[in-house]
Design a protein around this motif. Structure first.
Motif, PDB file in Angstrom:
ATOM      1  N   VAL A  94       0.823  -1.217   0.000  1.00  0.00           N
ATOM      2  CA  VAL A  94       0.000   0.000   0.000  1.00  0.00           C
ATOM      3  C   VAL A  94       0.855   1.264   0.000  1.00  0.00           C
ATOM      4  O   VAL A  94       0.320   2.369   0.090  1.00  0.00           O
ATOM      5  N   GLY A  95       2.170   1.116  -0.122  1.00  0.00           N
ATOM      6  CA  GLY A  95       3.049   2.272  -0.064  1.00  0.00           C
ATOM      7  C   GLY A  95       3.455   2.777  -1.433  1.00  0.00           C
ATOM      8  O   GLY A  95       2.968   2.325  -2.470  1.00  0.00           O
ATOM      9  N   SER A  96       4.370   3.731  -1.432  1.00  0.00           N
ATOM     10  CA  SER A  96       4.950   4.265  -2.661  1.00  0.00           C
ATOM     11  C   SER A  96       6.249   4.962  -2.291  1.00  0.00           C
ATOM     12  O   SER A  96       6.596   5.089  -1.117  1.00  0.00           O
ATOM     13  N   ARG A  97       6.959   5.442  -3.300  1.00  0.00           N
ATOM     14  CA  ARG A  97       8.198   6.185  -3.042  1.00  0.00           C
ATOM     15  C   ARG A  97       7.917   7.611  -2.584  1.00  0.00           C
ATOM     16  O   ARG A  97       8.837   8.327  -2.186  1.00  0.00           O
ATOM     17  N   ALA A 113      -0.013   7.772   0.404  1.00  0.00           N
ATOM     18  CA  ALA A 113       0.984   7.203  -0.506  1.00  0.00           C
ATOM     19  C   ALA A 113       0.573   7.567  -1.926  1.00  0.00           C
ATOM     20  O   ALA A 113      -0.465   7.119  -2.417  1.00  0.00           O
ATOM     21  N   GLU A 114       1.388   8.397  -2.571  1.00  0.00           N
ATOM     22  CA  GLU A 114       1.032   8.961  -3.875  1.00  0.00           C
ATOM     23  C   GLU A 114       1.708   8.186  -5.004  1.00  0.00           C
ATOM     24  O   GLU A 114       2.885   7.832  -4.903  1.00  0.00           O
ATOM     25  N   HIS A 115       0.967   7.975  -6.076  1.00  0.00           N
ATOM     26  CA  HIS A 115       1.484   7.223  -7.223  1.00  0.00           C
ATOM     27  C   HIS A 115       1.570   8.166  -8.430  1.00  0.00           C
ATOM     28  O   HIS A 115       0.569   8.448  -9.090  1.00  0.00           O
ATOM     29  N   SER A 132      -3.872   8.002  -5.326  1.00  0.00           N
ATOM     30  CA  SER A 132      -3.246   8.004  -4.003  1.00  0.00           C
ATOM     31  C   SER A 132      -3.993   7.048  -3.085  1.00  0.00           C
ATOM     32  O   SER A 132      -5.214   6.894  -3.192  1.00  0.00           O
ATOM     33  N   ASP A 133      -3.235   6.400  -2.196  1.00  0.00           N
ATOM     34  CA  ASP A 133      -3.819   5.580  -1.134  1.00  0.00           C
ATOM     35  C   ASP A 133      -3.780   6.374   0.162  1.00  0.00           C
ATOM     36  O   ASP A 133      -2.722   6.898   0.540  1.00  0.00           O
ATOM     37  N   LEU A 134      -4.915   6.456   0.849  1.00  0.00           N
ATOM     38  CA  LEU A 134      -4.972   7.153   2.128  1.00  0.00           C
ATOM     39  C   LEU A 134      -5.367   6.181   3.226  1.00  0.00           C
ATOM     40  O   LEU A 134      -6.307   5.397   3.067  1.00  0.00           O
ATOM     41  N   LEU A 135      -4.622   6.242   4.329  1.00  0.00           N
ATOM     42  CA  LEU A 135      -4.864   5.353   5.458  1.00  0.00           C
ATOM     43  C   LEU A 135      -4.866   6.162   6.751  1.00  0.00           C
ATOM     44  O   LEU A 135      -4.082   7.109   6.899  1.00  0.00           O
ATOM     45  N   LEU A 136      -5.727   5.771   7.664  1.00  0.00           N
ATOM     46  CA  LEU A 136      -5.735   6.318   9.017  1.00  0.00           C
ATOM     47  C   LEU A 136      -5.300   5.195   9.950  1.00  0.00           C
ATOM     48  O   LEU A 136      -5.945   4.145  10.018  1.00  0.00           O
ATOM     49  N   ILE A 137      -4.194   5.411  10.661  1.00  0.00           N
ATOM     50  CA  ILE A 137      -3.575   4.360  11.464  1.00  0.00           C
ATOM     51  C   ILE A 137      -3.508   4.785  12.930  1.00  0.00           C
ATOM     52  O   ILE A 137      -3.144   5.927  13.239  1.00  0.00           O
TER      53      ILE A 137
END
Length: 267
Positions: A94-97, A113-115, A132-137
């Motif tokens: 689920v990540g990116s650079r 995490a932006e693609h 983009s993937d957005l997560l609330l942790i």
């Protein structure tokens, strides 16, 4: 005096030559660049290639790592590190650079995490954001409390409470069916998505331009939009990279917009 003039002319010619060379081999050349400046002063732009990124408001960091099947999927994993670089939690695929995030008052952390697909840049070039993937942790136990995506060119800026704020560039007027149907232009906007109804876009601010405001960038070689994040406000500043004398170049402010982002800002 003549020597100074010659040096200035040579400097300008060199910069112009570099820009022309880059333009010829880079399809993203000339596009507007983005930069995000956090309250701490940490900034992220298209030339940031850090393997670790600070989580704004905390002593922890994000770290990206290629997934085990990266050669097939091009996926990345997310690691959250403490101040001693020890891995607290890991999240596969689920990540990116290019990752940003901040900790909220309740201790929960937002991750974006932006693609990006822009060549020769590590993201932050307008028109080249795929999704983009957005997560609330919850950092107390690593649980993912919310997870969803933002679409093409929806540029994540920051989060206030349960609202994630985005900048969307405008769209020029277009046509369909050989000109029989005209689609009007759309101005650039800022809106938020709330985790309670993520599919809905709630407009916060409509800019007075489609592609860019009426500014003079004739002396510049690059245009950059800087997003300054404050506690209850955003500042969106359009800048131009221009010579300022003695062979030095700087991003000069051309026009700025100040936008409140408190809970009642759109009411």
């Amino acid at each position: 005096m003549k020597i100074k003039i010659v040096r200035h002319v040579v400097s300008l010619c060199w910069v112009t030559m570099v820009v022309l060379l880059l333009t010829g081999c880079n399809p993203a050349a000339g596009a507007t660049e983005y930069e995000v400046i956090d309250p701490s002063g940490y900034s992220r732009d298209s030339y940031a290639y850090d393997e670790k990124s600070p989580i704004e408001g905390s002593s922890c960091y994000f770290q990206w790592e290629k997934a085990d099947d990266y050669e097939k999927t091009y996926d990345y994993n997310i690691h959250i590190l403490d101040e001693n670089d020890s891995v607290l939690y890991s999240y596969p695929d689920v990540g990116s650079r290019v990752m940003r995030g901040s900790i909220q008052e309740d201790g929960k952390t937002w991750v974006c995490a932006e693609h990006w697909t822009a060549p020769h840049h590590n993201g932050y070039v307008e028109g080249w954001l795929k999704e983009s993937d957005l997560l609330l942790i919850d950092l107390s136990d690593g649980e993912i409390l919310f997870q969803d995506k933002a679409g093409e060119n929806e540029f994540y800026i920051t989060t206030y409470g349960t609202r994630c704020y985005f900048y969307l560039p405008g769209k020029e007027e277009s046509e369909k069916l050989f000109g029989l149907i005209k689609i009007p232009a759309e101005n650039a906007v800022i809106y938020y998505r709330d985790i309670s109804d993520w599919t809905q876009k709630h407009m916060v601010y409509t800019f007075d331009y489609v592609a860019e405001p009426d500014i003079d960038t004739s002396n510049g070689v690059k245009t950059r939009v800087k997003f300054y994040i404050y506690k209850n406000q955003l500042k969106v500043a359009w800048t131009s990279f221009e010579p300022v004398g003695n062979g030095h170049w700087e991003y000069l402010d051309k026009k700025a917009y100040e936008i409140p982002i408190t809970e009642n800002a759109d009411e």
